[in-house]
Design an enzyme around this catalytic site. Sequence first.
Site, PDB file in Angstrom:
ATOM      1  N   ASP A 248       0.910  -1.245   0.020  1.00 48.05           N
ATOM      2  CA  ASP A 248      -0.205  -0.108  -0.067  1.00 48.05           C
ATOM      3  C   ASP A 248       0.863   1.294   0.036  1.00 48.05           C
ATOM      4  O   ASP A 248       2.075   1.046   0.270  1.00 48.05           O
ATOM      5  CB  ASP A 248      -0.998   0.013   1.123  1.00 48.05           C
ATOM      6  CG  ASP A 248      -2.089   0.805   1.132  1.00 48.05           C
ATOM      7  OD1 ASP A 248      -3.132   0.826   1.669  1.00 48.05           O
ATOM      8  OD2 ASP A 248      -2.155   1.912   0.170  1.00 48.05           O
TER       9      ASP A 248
HETATM   10  C1  GLC Z   1      -4.070   4.490  -0.026  1.00 51.04           C
HETATM   11  C2  GLC Z   1      -5.067   3.291   0.299  1.00 51.04           C
HETATM   12  C3  GLC Z   1      -5.056   2.574  -1.101  1.00 51.04           C
HETATM   13  C4  GLC Z   1      -5.100   3.308  -2.316  1.00 51.04           C
HETATM   14  C5  GLC Z   1      -3.701   3.638  -2.411  1.00 51.04           C
HETATM   15  C6  GLC Z   1      -3.526   4.675  -3.504  1.00 51.04           C
HETATM   16  O1  GLC Z   1      -3.514   4.915   0.862  1.00 51.04           O
HETATM   17  O2  GLC Z   1      -4.869   2.638   1.302  1.00 51.04           O
HETATM   18  O3  GLC Z   1      -6.274   1.499  -0.976  1.00 51.04           O
HETATM   19  O4  GLC Z   1      -5.370   2.358  -3.405  1.00 51.04           O
HETATM   20  O5  GLC Z   1      -3.285   4.412  -1.134  1.00 51.04           O
HETATM   21  O6  GLC Z   1      -4.339   5.864  -3.612  1.00 51.04           O
END
Ligand code: GLC
Length: 705
Positions: A248
């Site tokens: 993430d």
């Molecule tokens: C965020 C979220 C994730 C998302 C990523 C890109 O922090 O946790 O679900 O796809 O970053 O935006």
Amino acid sequence: MRKTVATLLLLVFCLAAGAQSVVEKMSLEEKARCVVGFKRALWPPTNNGIPGRTTPLPACGIPSLVLADGTAGVRLSRRGQERATAFPADITLASSWSTEVVREVGAAVGDEALAFGVDVMLAPGMNIIRNPLCGRIFEYFSEDPVITGKMGAAYIEGLQSRGIGGCAKHFTCNSQETNRGHNDVRIAEKALREIYLRGFEICVREAKPWTVMSSYNSVNGAPVQEQRHLLTDILRGEWGFDGAVMTDWSIVPHNTAAQLHAGNDLFMPGADHQVEAIISGVKDGTIAESDLDLACERIIALAEKCADKKPAAGPDLEAGRAVAHNAACESAVLLENNGMLPLSGGGRAALFGVRSYDLVARGAGAGFVVCPPVTQIYAAFRDKGIPTDEEIEDLYLKYVAFAEADIRLNEKIKVHIGLPLLPELALSKKLVESAAERDDYAVITLGRTSQEGTDRKLKDDYYLSDTEKALLGDVCEAFHARGKKVAVILNIAGIVETESWKSLPDAILNVWLPGQDGGAAVADLLFGKVNPSGRLAVTFPKDYFNVPGAEDFPYGDLSEGRNYDYTCYDEGCNVGYRHYLSSGVQPSYPFGYGLSYTEFKYSGAKVRTSSKKTVVSVTVTNSGAAAGKEAVGVYVASPDGIPELKAFAKTGLLAPGSSETLTFEIPADYLKTFNEGKNCWEKRRGRLNVLIGADPSDPKIKLTK
Ligand code: GLC
């Protein structure tokens, strides 16, 4: 954002040589850049709202892959001119109890992702809804792992049928937003396996997602992103996952070497210090170059999958709107109806509640979508030629216009995560009385939004606000005093308290976050063009403190310690309906609950068990007067155990008197239970109880096998 033909040709040539031979020719720096996202300079999102991409390595024939949010459609930025369809949120789609509906949404998102030059959609959200206050509740499907896994698989099958990668996220136990980057989930292995991993397992085995996203949080004392046991031994070794694992958008510094060794293949959004850490780690021996080579091969294999795409057309936003509309209709759950619905269309409606004029089509954060104009409920009534109270309408429209202008002036509008919700408007009793005098029935829409990074609150969020309670009470009192009826529409991102007020109105329809055509879906459902067929995929408790583990969740303001630094999942497997069935505590609306404008009868149930699977079949007949669809669940319980959902399906549209036989296949593995002492799955002992029906607390048929 479309790929040049030259890049594609180069890629095809290089990849034809095989990923391994490409990696053999790469320098250490090229390898390090291959597995690290293409600079944080792209964050916050550029004009197109894309949160990240992989690093282009043209000399190696490796293109940059575009990764886009989110769970309700392609998330672009307001700054751009482009728009994408806002589909119903995951929690909405789960209430359809139809994998066909969800697959169609996944395919429609894939079509639009193609048009915007996206390679991988960072969707669906597949964490378990353990608590109503989870800030990302709308981006997840259910409290149950089978609904979560099957819906996630359907969404990804739809996406990948268009040549767009899916991403099962956030692996695993990201079921709260408070301190999400550091929170340590303390959980027994049995609950981890049977509840929090099982959905991902079903999705990986059945849909073969091209990517999985490892979550921010820790589990049992170690960051998930550094746990080889989870990301390699279980995900790949036991389940056969053969795609790429991306982190993430790591908001906290991690041990890059440990992350690589654990099985992360792509570090997002990517930073130069990670490239440097990998290069120095290989040079000083703390990183095995074989781990780096493997990650590069998986990124190259992902690029190869992404290269095999149909030419982009569109986006066809009218087609998207139609898919969103149908999914919203299929997912709405009728909670109360004393005969008020379906409405005949006669008489004039008084539409109360800000959300009747400013629908919450989608949530905020990564699940937000910059979409074409949302179909509002009041406008949908007008489009159907239904008379509405224009004095009330004028009041609300002026309020919405003023409140939005005020927000734009005074708050920094984060262009890609949506506007804060306008507070409910307090109306005088006198005004409500005058409407009750001149109008024939009332509809009140109550709304909630939510977003990543923060969890929901109890006051004015899970519980109705004083303004909402006053509006509800005043409207019901004034209209009922004149023999006129009131319907409530729940336009909510997550579960709200219903027990204290659900007897006031004559009908309650829960449409969750219905996507951009939600207003039209509401009108079709209220006037009977569509017969509600949704069923709850989460339990509505009578009160927050009936929730299993309610005290083991950050429901107050916290900054350290329990529920902040760590959260104990002491309820174990007793999540959602499993708790209510085993404890006897009655919920306000149980898992699997939902009403229809017709009735159904069940007959001819059969169960056949072999060493590989259990096959259950049942015939459903529409015994009422209106055409409708029926969702059916199959629950299995050990003689001394509680029923657990193992399969579900939905009939087609059944005309009055017609029938359909549904057949459910349950793989033998899905019937096993996890033995913590032996650390292995094992067959259940004794005869099995089989319950058939969507609501396990009110099964239509009970069998013993
Ligand atoms: C965020 C979220 C994730 C998302 C990523 C890109 O922090 O946790 O679900 O796809 O970053 O935006």
